[in-house]
Motif scaffolding. Structure first.
Motif, short mmCIF file in Angstrom:
data_model
loop_
_atom_site.label_atom_id
_atom_site.label_comp_id
_atom_site.label_asym_id
_atom_site.label_seq_id
_atom_site.Cartn_x
_atom_site.Cartn_y
_atom_site.Cartn_z
N TRP A 149 -9.26 3.34 -2.48
CA TRP A 149 -8.39 2.15 -2.49
C TRP A 149 -8.80 1.30 -3.68
O TRP A 149 -9.95 0.88 -3.78
CB TRP A 149 -8.57 1.37 -1.19
CG TRP A 149 -7.45 0.43 -0.88
CD1 TRP A 149 -6.28 0.26 -1.56
CD2 TRP A 149 -7.39 -0.49 0.22
NE1 TRP A 149 -5.49 -0.68 -0.95
CE2 TRP A 149 -6.14 -1.16 0.13
CE3 TRP A 149 -8.25 -0.82 1.26
CZ2 TRP A 149 -5.75 -2.15 1.06
CZ3 TRP A 149 -7.85 -1.78 2.18
CH2 TRP A 149 -6.62 -2.44 2.08
N VAL B 224 -3.51 3.48 -3.35
CA VAL B 224 -4.06 3.98 -2.09
C VAL B 224 -4.08 5.50 -2.14
O VAL B 224 -3.16 6.11 -2.70
CB VAL B 224 -3.20 3.55 -0.88
CG1 VAL B 224 -3.34 2.07 -0.61
CG2 VAL B 224 -1.75 3.93 -1.05
N CYS C 155 0.84 -1.20 0.00
CA CYS C 155 0.00 0.00 0.00
C CYS C 155 0.87 1.25 0.00
O CYS C 155 0.54 2.25 0.64
CB CYS C 155 -0.93 -0.01 1.20
SG CYS C 155 -1.97 -1.47 1.28
#
Ligand code: CS2
Length: 506
Positions: free
Chosen positions: A262, A227, A187
């Motif tokens: 996301w 992200v 991420c």
């Protein structure tokens, strides 16, 4: 209560706040280990997971910090609960997050951490360890086998300190025990972040144990993700604000904006939480989203950070409130970045306008200095990708090159009034040496920094047009300063680079 008595503020903990959660925290078990338990993941991944626990309590998170135990030390006395405070100009909305069950300090607890990662119940290992945590060469995206921490791990593979070292050791134990690998969910803001972490993990495994590397290549899963959420570092004022809106004392609340996104590639080895129920977008290929975000948002952010800092703006929202900065960032995205992206111009324009509005959120005290950190790890995916694509097509790179030039000016470590800049970057000492050796000559400064291969590769230093755009900008930054350079970027400076002259350090 007497008038002089202050009401006692209670500490955030299970006994004061677990009843605020929409699930029974006592029934939550761990399914995810998250490496790098900084503010970003607490405002992002952990909130998505928190939204899912009422339906499936088997996805609680055990966090680990790889560098410092400060998060664990702050959160342990409050049962790892914390407040996420969403801030917009007119609203402050606090929310207690309970998805974090424990935090380990990898520097002293690598054994128990690896044991947990090797447990069958853990099906996902997610990461927000920042760009430099991958111990890779930012220009090529490959593991740097000479990185001191990688060398440490290769000589102590059973007590590693890096993310690749921890992941490989845990995957080895799982393989030996016949447990399928967990999915590695990157991420961080890296290009093709899943592929990058896969390359780094496999690169490390190959140096450690080639048969394990083959096993990981065949059985592992490294989906890419995009992200997005702006998360400034927490300040003392933020702690006070949290206390005043919740009535509870939280040692480390996290401030963020209303927006969150996301996008995740749907490729998991051992099951996954239903992230889509919490608003994540599950897709087959995340690359177009990731590239759009890195070039539009993060490219603009870094440009604002270096030019903003040099112009004396402490926060992003102050810089973007200046109409010249606004025009520069709007122009950078519209004229230079958007034509390199595959989406249609209409949706990109909507995305751009939303980004500018997010940057302008005055309730978010997002420091330009914070974003300016680790430029060596960030420039390739944020600005240099756009620059390469455009140079290949013979297009101008005026504004993107100004972002890079401002970084060059910034990493000399001295600001426009002669004050020291606290440059945080793994290569900061090299930059300082380069700057000092150029003795005030802007062209040599550009040449010296452009020769840093880990950032610019071997292609960009060969491009004379790019070099001269950088020289013109760096010279202007020294001669007239960042504020005036930004003001004139659309005018005569763009058309006519200034001749080479020496700059004088003030
Ligand atoms: C920022 C990012 O600090 C930085 O470098 O550009 O953290 C940015 O705020 C996030 O990527 C937004 O999603």
């Amino acid at each position: 209560m007497k008038l002089t008595e202050q009401p006692t503020i209670r500490k955030l903990s299970n006994s004061t706040a677990a009843q605020l959660l929409p699930y029974d925290r006592a029934g939550v078990t761990a399914g995810i280990v998250h490496l790098g338990i900084g503010a970003f993941c607490r405002a992002h991944v952990l909130e998505y997971v928190d939204n899912l626990l009422a339906r499936d309590p088997s996805w609680g998170v055990i966090g680990a910090s790889l560098k410092r135990p400060d998060t664990r030390d702050a959160l342990a006395p409050q049962d790892f609960l914390y407040t996420l405070v969403v801030r917009s100009p007119d609203k402050t909305i606090p929310r207690v997050i309970g998805s974090l069950l424990d935090v380990l300090d990898a520097t002293t607890q690598s054994d128990p951490l690896i044991e947990i990662m090797a447990d069958r119940k853990i099906r996902v290992v997610s990461l927000t360890i920042t760009e430099k945590g991958y111990c890779h060469d930012p220009a090529t995206g490959k593991l740097d086998p000479e990185h001191p921490d990688i060398r440490h791990d290769l000589s102590h593979p059973e007590s590693p300190i890096t993310a690749p070292g921890l992941i490989v050791r845990a995957l080895e134990l799982r393989r030996n025990a016949g447990i399928p690998p967990f999915t590695v969910l990157c991420c961080d803001n890296l290009p093709s972040n899943g592929e990058t972490v896969a390359r780094v993990v496999q690169g490390y495994a190959r140096l450690y144990n080639p048969s394990l590397a083959d096993y990981i290549a065949q059985n592992g899963a490294f989906p890419s993700t995009m992200v997005d959420r702006i998360v400034p570092a927490t300040t003392e004022e933020d702690r006070q604000l949290t206390r005043s809106v919740t009535g509870l004392d939280d040692a480390w609340p996290v401030m963020t904006e209303p927006f969150t996104q996301w996008v995740i590639e749907d490729h998991f080895t051992a099951g996954r939480p239903r992230f889509e129920d919490a608003g994540a977008e599950m897709v087959a290929d995340v690359k177009p989203f990731e590239r759009m975000k890195l070039r539009m948002l993060n490219g603009s952010h870094s440009t604002l950070a270096y030019l903003g800092y040099l112009s004396g703006y402490e926060y992003v929202s102050d810089a973007i409130a200046n109409s010249h900065f606004h025009a520069l960032i709007h122009g950078l995205m519209t004229e230079e970045v958007m034509p390199t992206l595959p989406m249609d111009a209409g949706s990109l324009a909507t995305y751009r306008d939303a980004l500018i509005e997010r940057f302008a959120n005055p309730a978010l005290k997002h420091r330009t200095w914070q974003i300016a950190m680790d430029g060596s790890q960030k420039l390739p995916q944020r600005l240099l990708g756009t620059i390469r694509d455009r140079l290949q097509k013979g297009l101008n790179v005026n504004r993107a090159a100004l972002g890079v030039a401002a970084w060059m000016r910034y990493v000399t470590g001295v600001d426009e009034s002669g004050k020291e800049i606290d440059v945080r970057d793994p290569l900061a000492a090299n930059f300082r040496l380069i700057a000092d050796s150029t003795r005030g000559n802007t062209s040599s400064l550009v040449d010296g920094l452009l020769a840093v291969k880990e950032i610019f590769g071997s292609d960009l230093p060969q491009h004379n047009g790019f070099r001269s755009a950088l020289r013109g900008h760096v010279q202007s930054l020294y001669e007239v300063g960042a504020l005036r350079t930004v003001q004139t970027i659309e005018g005569p400076l763009a058309a006519k680079p200034l001749p080479d002259t020496a700059y004088v350090k003030k």
